[in-house]
Design a protein around this motif. Structure first.
Motif, mmCIF file in Angstrom:
data_model
loop_
_atom_site.group_PDB
_atom_site.id
_atom_site.type_symbol
_atom_site.label_atom_id
_atom_site.label_comp_id
_atom_site.label_asym_id
_atom_site.label_seq_id
_atom_site.Cartn_x
_atom_site.Cartn_y
_atom_site.Cartn_z
ATOM 1 N N HIS A 19 0.809 -1.220 0.000
ATOM 2 C CA HIS A 19 0.000 0.000 0.000
ATOM 3 C C HIS A 19 0.848 1.278 0.000
ATOM 4 N N ARG A 44 -11.604 -13.604 6.640
ATOM 5 C CA ARG A 44 -12.079 -12.368 6.001
ATOM 6 C C ARG A 44 -13.585 -12.193 6.260
ATOM 7 N N HIS A 74 -6.545 -7.022 10.913
ATOM 8 C CA HIS A 74 -5.998 -7.315 9.581
ATOM 9 C C HIS A 74 -6.136 -8.801 9.330
ATOM 10 N N ASP A 97 -5.191 -11.808 2.510
ATOM 11 C CA ASP A 97 -6.265 -11.888 1.511
ATOM 12 C C ASP A 97 -6.074 -12.970 0.456
HETATM 13 MG MG MG Z 1 -5.665 -6.101 2.813
#
Ligand code: MG
Ligand code: DAT
Length: 140
Positions: free
Chosen positions: A54, A87, A117, A120
């Motif tokens: 990111h 998730r 967190h 993914d």
């Molecule tokens: Mg992420």
């Protein structure tokens, strides 16, 4: 579906509010086993390495400062389809969009300070687990 491992982080907003146990209970209730767990304080630089993907995002500075603002609890969760299941238990990134009963719907304060967190994808999970844990620390 195969047994997987995924990396979870209980973020500073949640550890500050004494939510570690409540969040861990959500993982266990969903059938995820906590096979490693430790409470650590990241530097902003370490948080930046972890969130390197990111680095170009406008919120990167804010994100890394937040992740270094207090203790985090990093955990490895194991179970059938653990990456997707975690998730699902976490809920959407923005708590305003998170389904009722999810961790983020119940506990997150904002899109930036969103309590947890979770990896993914399988390649990210492997990389993120290795970022925090050695093989000897994973006890299935
Ligand atoms: Mg992420
Ligand atoms: P997730 O944590 O659901 O995988 P992500 O990978 O897109 O979400 O973003 C990583 C983290 O960055 C997220 O948990 C919180 C922060 N973040 C994402 N979008 C943001 C935004 N629009 N403003 C502030 N922080 C944001």
């Amino acid at each position: 579906m195969a047994t997987e491992r995924t990396l979870s982080i209980i973020k500073p907003d949640a550890t500050k509010r004494n939510l570690t146990g409540k969040i861990a209970a959500k993982f266990e209730e969903a059938g995820l086993r906590i096979v490693a767990s430790k409470r650590i304080l990241l530097t902003k630089e370490q948080a930046g390495k972890f969130y390197a993907v990111h680095a170009e995002r406008p919120f990167f500075g804010e994100l890394t400062e937040f992740m270094a603002s207090g203790p985090v609890v990093v955990q490895v969760l194991e179970g059938e389809g653990a990456i997707a299941k975690n998730r699902e238990v976490m809920g959407a990134t923005n708590p305003a969009d998170a389904a009722p009963g999810t961790i983020r719907a119940e506990f997150a304060e904002s899109v930036g300070e969103n309590s947890v967190h979770g990896s993914d994808a399988p390649d990210a999970a492997a990389e993120e687990i290795a970022f925090f844990f050695s093989g000897l620390e994973l006890v299935g």
